[in-house]
Design a protein around this motif. Structure first.
Motif, PDB file in Angstrom:
ATOM      1  N   SER A   6     -20.742 -31.473 -25.437  1.00  0.00           N
ATOM      2  CA  SER A   6     -22.198 -31.509 -25.266  1.00  0.00           C
ATOM      3  C   SER A   6     -22.766 -30.202 -24.731  1.00  0.00           C
ATOM      4  O   SER A   6     -23.985 -30.010 -24.730  1.00  0.00           O
ATOM      5  N   PHE A  11     -24.544 -29.159 -30.650  1.00  0.00           N
ATOM      6  CA  PHE A  11     -23.365 -30.022 -30.577  1.00  0.00           C
ATOM      7  C   PHE A  11     -23.513 -31.277 -31.442  1.00  0.00           C
ATOM      8  O   PHE A  11     -22.526 -31.778 -31.986  1.00  0.00           O
ATOM      9  N   SER A  12     -24.729 -31.787 -31.582  1.00  0.00           N
ATOM     10  CA  SER A  12     -24.928 -32.989 -32.385  1.00  0.00           C
ATOM     11  C   SER A  12     -24.550 -32.742 -33.844  1.00  0.00           C
ATOM     12  O   SER A  12     -23.932 -33.598 -34.494  1.00  0.00           O
ATOM     13  N   ILE A  15     -20.731 -32.636 -34.098  1.00  0.00           N
ATOM     14  CA  ILE A  15     -20.149 -33.976 -34.092  1.00  0.00           C
ATOM     15  C   ILE A  15     -20.324 -34.640 -35.452  1.00  0.00           C
ATOM     16  O   ILE A  15     -19.399 -35.280 -35.977  1.00  0.00           O
ATOM     17  N   HIS A  52     -21.169 -40.113 -32.221  1.00  0.00           N
ATOM     18  CA  HIS A  52     -22.296 -39.781 -31.352  1.00  0.00           C
ATOM     19  C   HIS A  52     -22.299 -40.738 -30.156  1.00  0.00           C
ATOM     20  O   HIS A  52     -23.084 -41.682 -30.070  1.00  0.00           O
ATOM     21  N   TRP A  54     -20.793 -41.027 -25.697  1.00  0.00           N
ATOM     22  CA  TRP A  54     -20.486 -40.230 -24.511  1.00  0.00           C
ATOM     23  C   TRP A  54     -19.038 -39.776 -24.473  1.00  0.00           C
ATOM     24  O   TRP A  54     -18.724 -38.699 -23.935  1.00  0.00           O
ATOM     25  N   GLU A  57     -18.974 -36.657 -26.565  1.00  0.00           N
ATOM     26  CA  GLU A  57     -19.770 -35.603 -25.932  1.00  0.00           C
ATOM     27  C   GLU A  57     -19.092 -35.034 -24.699  1.00  0.00           C
ATOM     28  O   GLU A  57     -19.286 -33.864 -24.363  1.00  0.00           O
ATOM     29  N   LYS A  58     -18.274 -35.837 -24.007  1.00  0.00           N
ATOM     30  CA  LYS A  58     -17.560 -35.366 -22.823  1.00  0.00           C
ATOM     31  C   LYS A  58     -16.134 -34.917 -23.138  1.00  0.00           C
ATOM     32  O   LYS A  58     -15.374 -34.568 -22.239  1.00  0.00           O
TER      33      LYS A  58
END
Length: 236
Positions: A6, A11-12, A15, A52, A54, A57-58
């Motif tokens: 993230s 970043f989106s 992903i 998409h 957490w 993203e982490k």
């Protein structure tokens, strides 16, 4: 290595691109410093495809980007296991046997993530029975003050990991599995730095200036000397 997905620009979109390959799976281990080797890993998320959410993203940005590159060349499912703690020294990831192969440093008494072998005990030893096909490493900043020890510690840790993964997996993991590392990029826009990070970069190659070499066989390096980001809001 713990730099989050993230935190990357766009970043989106990255992903979404990762989701287009259906052969990738990711797994993240929790921070777990221990005084004795654990038998089971502590995980923060189960095996999953990038998405998409957490967990993705982490996840480690380095690991995800590396997986995206691998997916272009592999035609079977594969997984990336992230076991990382930011700002930690190499001796925390080394077993007692690996540490004994090199000059010793004074041990810290408190149980924390920088004490010798504690991250090996909690975050490497529990996954030794896994069959793995390689490892990637992004570390060295925390050892800037002891580059004279790093060359020995790096070689000893790699050799020790290879032997222990091979044995614990009942020889399914190659005793010479590929080991890749990221060369430390410049972190300050200054000249005349003759101690610290430049010496660690040299130590990362075992004093040869290149890899693979007689001391570090089947080891590869991602050159990052030309990839600094002095304006990063994360200091990385």
């Amino acid at each position: 290595m713990e730099y989050f997905v993230s935190w990357m620009r766009n970043f989106s979109t990255i992903i979404t691109t990762a989701m287009q390959s259906n052969n990738q799976r990711i797994l993240h281990l929790s921070h777990n410093p221990l005084n004795a080797s654990a038998r089971e890993p502590t995980i923060s998320s189960t095996w999953q495809a990038p998405g998409h959410d957490w967990q993705t993203e982490k996840f480690s940005a380095v690991c995800l980007i590396f997986a995206m590159e691998l997916s272009k060349h592999l035609h079977q499912p594969f997984g990336m296991v992230e076991t990382s703690v930011g700002g930690t020294p190499i001796h925390a990831w080394s077993s007692p046997a690996a540490l004994h192969a090199c000059p010793q440093q004074k041990k810290k008494r408190a149980l924390n993530e920088k004490r010798p072998s504690v991250l090996y005990n909690g975050m490497i030893a529990p996954i030794l029975p896994m069959t793995i096909f390689g490892a990637i490493w992004y570390q060295g900043e925390a050892d800037w003050a002891t580059p004279h020890l790093y060359a020995c510690q790096f070689e000893a840790m790699i050799s020790d990991w290879r032997a222990k993964f091979h044995q614990a997996s009942k020889n399914q993991t190659s005793v010479m599995f590929p080991f890749g590392f990221v060369q430390l990029a410049p972190h300050r826009n200054v000249t005349g730095a003759h101690f610290g990070w430049p010496d660690i970069r040299w130590a990362q190659t075992g004093g040869y200036g290149y890899v693979p070499n007689p001391a570090l066989k089947t080891v590869f390096m991602a050159v990052a000397m030309d990839l600094p980001d002095y304006a990063s809001p994360y200091g990385k």
